[in-house]
Design a protein around this motif. Sequence first.
Motif, PDB file in Angstrom:
ATOM      1  N   THR A 214      -4.956  -0.614  10.058  1.00 28.64           N
ATOM      2  CA  THR A 214      -4.621  -1.180  11.367  1.00 28.64           C
ATOM      3  C   THR A 214      -5.117  -2.613  11.504  1.00 28.64           C
ATOM      4  O   THR A 214      -4.402  -3.491  11.997  1.00 28.64           O
ATOM      5  CB  THR A 214      -5.229  -0.312  12.490  1.00 28.64           C
ATOM      6  N   VAL A 215      -6.337  -2.874  11.057  1.00 28.72           N
ATOM      7  CA  VAL A 215      -6.937  -4.201  11.278  1.00 28.72           C
ATOM      8  C   VAL A 215      -6.628  -5.204  10.172  1.00 28.72           C
ATOM      9  O   VAL A 215      -6.820  -6.407  10.352  1.00 28.72           O
ATOM     10  CB  VAL A 215      -8.473  -4.103  11.440  1.00 28.72           C
ATOM     11  N   SER A 216      -6.153  -4.717   9.035  1.00 30.45           N
ATOM     12  CA  SER A 216      -5.969  -5.616   7.883  1.00 30.45           C
ATOM     13  C   SER A 216      -4.944  -6.717   8.144  1.00 30.45           C
ATOM     14  O   SER A 216      -5.024  -7.797   7.548  1.00 30.45           O
ATOM     15  CB  SER A 216      -5.565  -4.820   6.646  1.00 30.45           C
ATOM     16  N   ASN A 217      -3.985  -6.445   9.032  1.00 29.12           N
ATOM     17  CA  ASN A 217      -2.947  -7.440   9.311  1.00 29.12           C
ATOM     18  C   ASN A 217      -3.237  -8.297  10.549  1.00 29.12           C
ATOM     19  O   ASN A 217      -2.398  -9.093  10.961  1.00 29.12           O
ATOM     20  CB  ASN A 217      -1.588  -6.735   9.495  1.00 29.12           C
ATOM     21  N   LEU A 218      -4.418  -8.111  11.128  1.00 32.21           N
ATOM     22  CA  LEU A 218      -4.773  -8.875  12.321  1.00 32.21           C
ATOM     23  C   LEU A 218      -5.478 -10.169  11.927  1.00 32.21           C
ATOM     24  O   LEU A 218      -6.179 -10.223  10.917  1.00 32.21           O
ATOM     25  CB  LEU A 218      -5.683  -8.055  13.237  1.00 32.21           C
ATOM     26  N   ASN A 219      -5.299 -11.184  12.744  1.00 32.99           N
ATOM     27  CA  ASN A 219      -5.995 -12.451  12.536  1.00 32.99           C
ATOM     28  C   ASN A 219      -7.443 -12.272  12.978  1.00 32.99           C
ATOM     29  O   ASN A 219      -7.733 -12.111  14.163  1.00 32.99           O
ATOM     30  CB  ASN A 219      -5.320 -13.556  13.351  1.00 32.99           C
ATOM     31  N   ILE A 220      -8.349 -12.301  12.012  1.00 35.08           N
ATOM     32  CA  ILE A 220      -9.749 -11.995  12.308  1.00 35.08           C
ATOM     33  C   ILE A 220     -10.399 -13.029  13.221  1.00 35.08           C
ATOM     34  O   ILE A 220     -11.458 -12.797  13.805  1.00 35.08           O
ATOM     35  CB  ILE A 220     -10.552 -11.849  10.994  1.00 35.08           C
ATOM     36  N   ASN A 221      -9.774 -14.184  13.392  1.00 34.47           N
ATOM     37  CA  ASN A 221     -10.333 -15.227  14.255  1.00 34.47           C
ATOM     38  C   ASN A 221      -9.991 -15.026  15.731  1.00 34.47           C
ATOM     39  O   ASN A 221     -10.555 -15.688  16.597  1.00 34.47           O
ATOM     40  CB  ASN A 221      -9.844 -16.603  13.800  1.00 34.47           C
ATOM     41  N   GLU A 222      -9.074 -14.126  16.017  1.00 33.19           N
ATOM     42  CA  GLU A 222      -8.709 -13.877  17.412  1.00 33.19           C
ATOM     43  C   GLU A 222      -9.682 -12.897  18.053  1.00 33.19           C
ATOM     44  O   GLU A 222     -10.272 -12.039  17.384  1.00 33.19           O
ATOM     45  CB  GLU A 222      -7.281 -13.319  17.503  1.00 33.19           C
ATOM     46  N   ASN A 223      -9.810 -12.995  19.382  1.00 31.87           N
ATOM     47  CA  ASN A 223     -10.596 -12.016  20.121  1.00 31.87           C
ATOM     48  C   ASN A 223      -9.957 -10.640  19.973  1.00 31.87           C
ATOM     49  O   ASN A 223      -8.731 -10.515  19.894  1.00 31.87           O
ATOM     50  CB  ASN A 223     -10.648 -12.378  21.605  1.00 31.87           C
ATOM     51  N   ILE A 224     -10.809  -9.619  19.956  1.00 35.55           N
ATOM     52  CA  ILE A 224     -10.287  -8.264  19.866  1.00 35.55           C
ATOM     53  C   ILE A 224     -11.078  -7.344  20.779  1.00 35.55           C
ATOM     54  O   ILE A 224     -12.301  -7.418  20.849  1.00 35.55           O
ATOM     55  CB  ILE A 224     -10.312  -7.744  18.410  1.00 35.55           C
ATOM     56  N   LYS A 225     -10.364  -6.497  21.493  1.00 33.48           N
ATOM     57  CA  LYS A 225     -10.969  -5.487  22.352  1.00 33.48           C
ATOM     58  C   LYS A 225     -10.617  -4.117  21.768  1.00 33.48           C
ATOM     59  O   LYS A 225      -9.441  -3.836  21.515  1.00 33.48           O
ATOM     60  CB  LYS A 225     -10.445  -5.585  23.781  1.00 33.48           C
ATOM     61  N   ILE A 226     -11.618  -3.293  21.554  1.00 32.33           N
ATOM     62  CA  ILE A 226     -11.412  -1.949  21.017  1.00 32.33           C
ATOM     63  C   ILE A 226     -11.685  -0.959  22.138  1.00 32.33           C
ATOM     64  O   ILE A 226     -12.810  -0.876  22.646  1.00 32.33           O
ATOM     65  CB  ILE A 226     -12.343  -1.665  19.815  1.00 32.33           C
ATOM     66  N   LEU A 227     -10.671  -0.231  22.538  1.00 34.14           N
ATOM     67  CA  LEU A 227     -10.784   0.708  23.653  1.00 34.14           C
ATOM     68  C   LEU A 227     -10.849   2.137  23.125  1.00 34.14           C
ATOM     69  O   LEU A 227     -10.000   2.551  22.331  1.00 34.14           O
ATOM     70  CB  LEU A 227      -9.591   0.579  24.603  1.00 34.14           C
ATOM     71  N   ILE A 228     -11.846   2.877  23.570  1.00 32.28           N
ATOM     72  CA  ILE A 228     -11.983   4.281  23.180  1.00 32.28           C
ATOM     73  C   ILE A 228     -12.222   5.095  24.444  1.00 32.28           C
ATOM     74  O   ILE A 228     -13.088   4.766  25.251  1.00 32.28           O
ATOM     75  CB  ILE A 228     -13.151   4.504  22.205  1.00 32.28           C
ATOM     76  N   GLU A 229     -11.449   6.151  24.599  1.00 30.10           N
ATOM     77  CA  GLU A 229     -11.617   6.982  25.785  1.00 30.10           C
ATOM     78  C   GLU A 229     -12.965   7.697  25.765  1.00 30.10           C
ATOM     79  O   GLU A 229     -13.403   8.206  24.721  1.00 30.10           O
ATOM     80  CB  GLU A 229     -10.490   8.015  25.875  1.00 30.10           C
TER      81      GLU A 229
END
Length: 218
Positions: A91-106
């Motif tokens: 899932t994360v391998s194709n994301l731009n690591i320099n961008e902000n990221i929010k990880i939501l878990i119920e």
Amino acid sequence: MYIISFDCGIKNFAYSCIQLNNNINVNNVNNDSIDSFFDNNKYNIISINNVNLHTVKSDNHILEEKTKKKTKKTGNCINLHNHVVALLLNTVSNLNINENIKILIEYQMNINHKANIIYNIIITFFETYYKINNKQNYEIITVQPAYKNNIAQKIDSDDKIRIKYVNQYAYNKKIVTMYFLSLNTKYNFIDTKQFKKMDDISDSFIQILSYLLYYYKI
């Protein structure tokens, strides 16, 4: 900014990943108007998917360990851990690591042992993965499930669906699914025909809206 949202089921482990313009507009947004968010903001659907973790060999014996009060070898649990980690890496391998990221878990209650296993694997993965990569601009947020249920409630404003359900959990699942499907009909996020069940996927996606409405701060 990326938002990855997880629904921590064992039978159906679901996740949604969306990329948003950093200058997103949530001004004057409330429960009634949150669906218009997609009209007023640029977004890119990265992934919406679910995986049946029961297909991971022998893990069911480990997941039942606490409820059966038996001592079992924990080696098989490594299979589950590695399987989930592989999914997260993909899932994360194709994301731009320099961008902000929010990880939501119920949020998971302590009594929900199975979901808590997945919950802890996700948190450990992101804390480890991003520290190894020296990434600072990420945040892990535990989201209360009541928020997405509140958003979806408007799909049943006249309570015609509620009267068919005695069980509140089943009712919440139904309205969240119906609400997601109504949005998907309008915005065509995914082809729903590829999925047998939509409730867990719906939970993961509507959780993103609950974050934007109740947690996100400009």
